[in-house]
Design a protein around this motif. Structure first.
Motif, PDB file in Angstrom:
ATOM      1  N   SER A  29      -7.876 -36.347 -25.995  1.00  0.00           N
ATOM      2  CA  SER A  29      -8.936 -36.736 -26.932  1.00  0.00           C
ATOM      3  C   SER A  29     -10.196 -37.216 -26.235  1.00  0.00           C
ATOM      4  O   SER A  29     -11.301 -36.795 -26.586  1.00  0.00           O
ATOM      5  CB  SER A  29      -8.438 -37.842 -27.867  1.00  0.00           C
ATOM      6  OG  SER A  29      -7.389 -37.358 -28.654  1.00  0.00           O
ATOM      7  N   ASP A  30     -10.041 -38.101 -25.266  1.00  0.00           N
ATOM      8  CA  ASP A  30     -11.208 -38.715 -24.637  1.00  0.00           C
ATOM      9  C   ASP A  30     -11.787 -37.864 -23.507  1.00  0.00           C
ATOM     10  O   ASP A  30     -12.988 -37.897 -23.253  1.00  0.00           O
ATOM     11  CB  ASP A  30     -10.866 -40.103 -24.095  1.00  0.00           C
ATOM     12  CG  ASP A  30     -10.480 -41.079 -25.198  1.00  0.00           C
ATOM     13  OD1 ASP A  30     -10.773 -40.800 -26.373  1.00  0.00           O
ATOM     14  OD2 ASP A  30      -9.873 -42.116 -24.881  1.00  0.00           O
ATOM     15  N   PHE A  31     -10.919 -37.133 -22.812  1.00  0.00           N
ATOM     16  CA  PHE A  31     -11.377 -36.387 -21.645  1.00  0.00           C
ATOM     17  C   PHE A  31     -11.356 -34.876 -21.835  1.00  0.00           C
ATOM     18  O   PHE A  31     -11.793 -34.129 -20.960  1.00  0.00           O
ATOM     19  CB  PHE A  31     -10.542 -36.758 -20.410  1.00  0.00           C
ATOM     20  CG  PHE A  31     -10.685 -38.201 -20.026  1.00  0.00           C
ATOM     21  CD1 PHE A  31     -11.821 -38.653 -19.375  1.00  0.00           C
ATOM     22  CD2 PHE A  31      -9.691 -39.110 -20.330  1.00  0.00           C
ATOM     23  CE1 PHE A  31     -11.972 -39.986 -19.028  1.00  0.00           C
ATOM     24  CE2 PHE A  31      -9.827 -40.447 -19.988  1.00  0.00           C
ATOM     25  CZ  PHE A  31     -10.964 -40.888 -19.341  1.00  0.00           C
ATOM     26  N   GLY A  32     -10.812 -34.401 -22.943  1.00  0.00           N
ATOM     27  CA  GLY A  32     -10.815 -32.976 -23.237  1.00  0.00           C
ATOM     28  C   GLY A  32      -9.938 -32.133 -22.317  1.00  0.00           C
ATOM     29  O   GLY A  32     -10.192 -30.944 -22.137  1.00  0.00           O
ATOM     30  N   VAL A  33      -8.890 -32.743 -21.760  1.00  0.00           N
ATOM     31  CA  VAL A  33      -8.000 -32.003 -20.861  1.00  0.00           C
ATOM     32  C   VAL A  33      -7.176 -31.019 -21.688  1.00  0.00           C
ATOM     33  O   VAL A  33      -6.633 -31.373 -22.739  1.00  0.00           O
ATOM     34  CB  VAL A  33      -7.082 -32.976 -20.083  1.00  0.00           C
ATOM     35  CG1 VAL A  33      -6.125 -32.228 -19.181  1.00  0.00           C
ATOM     36  CG2 VAL A  33      -7.921 -33.968 -19.274  1.00  0.00           C
ATOM     37  N   ASN A  34      -7.057 -29.772 -21.200  1.00  0.00           N
ATOM     38  CA  ASN A  34      -6.272 -28.755 -21.924  1.00  0.00           C
ATOM     39  C   ASN A  34      -4.783 -28.873 -21.558  1.00  0.00           C
ATOM     40  O   ASN A  34      -4.392 -29.688 -20.713  1.00  0.00           O
ATOM     41  CB  ASN A  34      -6.813 -27.350 -21.655  1.00  0.00           C
ATOM     42  CG  ASN A  34      -6.708 -26.942 -20.197  1.00  0.00           C
ATOM     43  OD1 ASN A  34      -5.955 -27.502 -19.405  1.00  0.00           O
ATOM     44  ND2 ASN A  34      -7.483 -25.934 -19.825  1.00  0.00           N
ATOM     45  N   ASP A  35      -3.959 -28.058 -22.201  1.00  0.00           N
ATOM     46  CA  ASP A  35      -2.509 -28.136 -22.004  1.00  0.00           C
ATOM     47  C   ASP A  35      -2.099 -27.949 -20.553  1.00  0.00           C
ATOM     48  O   ASP A  35      -1.231 -28.661 -20.051  1.00  0.00           O
ATOM     49  CB  ASP A  35      -1.791 -27.098 -22.874  1.00  0.00           C
ATOM     50  CG  ASP A  35      -1.823 -27.448 -24.353  1.00  0.00           C
ATOM     51  OD1 ASP A  35      -2.342 -28.532 -24.715  1.00  0.00           O
ATOM     52  OD2 ASP A  35      -1.329 -26.633 -25.150  1.00  0.00           O
ATOM     53  N   GLU A  36      -2.705 -26.994 -19.875  1.00  0.00           N
ATOM     54  CA  GLU A  36      -2.360 -26.748 -18.472  1.00  0.00           C
ATOM     55  C   GLU A  36      -2.722 -27.957 -17.614  1.00  0.00           C
ATOM     56  O   GLU A  36      -1.998 -28.328 -16.695  1.00  0.00           O
ATOM     57  CB  GLU A  36      -3.054 -25.486 -17.947  1.00  0.00           C
ATOM     58  CG  GLU A  36      -2.564 -24.194 -18.579  1.00  0.00           C
ATOM     59  CD  GLU A  36      -3.167 -23.926 -19.963  1.00  0.00           C
ATOM     60  OE1 GLU A  36      -4.180 -24.549 -20.336  1.00  0.00           O
ATOM     61  OE2 GLU A  36      -2.590 -23.097 -20.688  1.00  0.00           O
ATOM     62  N   GLY A  37      -3.855 -28.570 -17.925  1.00  0.00           N
ATOM     63  CA  GLY A  37      -4.274 -29.770 -17.208  1.00  0.00           C
ATOM     64  C   GLY A  37      -3.317 -30.931 -17.439  1.00  0.00           C
ATOM     65  O   GLY A  37      -3.007 -31.690 -16.512  1.00  0.00           O
TER      66      GLY A  37
END
Length: 91
Positions: free
Chosen positions: A55-63
């Motif tokens: 939510s806060d950092f926009g990291v995707n699933d792979e990340g």
């Protein structure tokens, strides 16, 4: 502290659907018996971390996969160093 699924959802502030996805990804691996699954305070902290990363950092699933793997390695190394320290103190 251990908690059931509903207690975990409340403490982690998650929806059932989100939890199901996270369990499928194995981002959370609760203890499981033949009749129920139980969660710990560590699972709640991990859920908050996942939520913050997405939510806060926009990291995707792979990340998320990579970050959680690195966090798990870090905690494993920490436990290994603590054990090594205990072993050295005994000798």
């Amino acid at each position: 502290m251990t908690m059931n699924k509903q207690q975990f959802l409340t403490r982690a502030d998650l929806k059932v659907e989100t939890l199901e996805v996270w369990l499928e990804h194995q981002w959370l691996i609760p203890d499981q018996t033949s009749t129920e699954i139980t969660f710990s305070d560590t699972d709640v902290a991990r859920a908050h971390l996942i939520h913050d990363l997405t939510s806060d950092f926009g990291v995707n699933d792979e990340g998320i996969d990579v970050i959680l793997h690195l966090v798990d390695q870090l905690h494993g190394m920490r436990r290994a160093f603590e054990q090594l320290q205990r072993d050295v103190q005994k000798s």
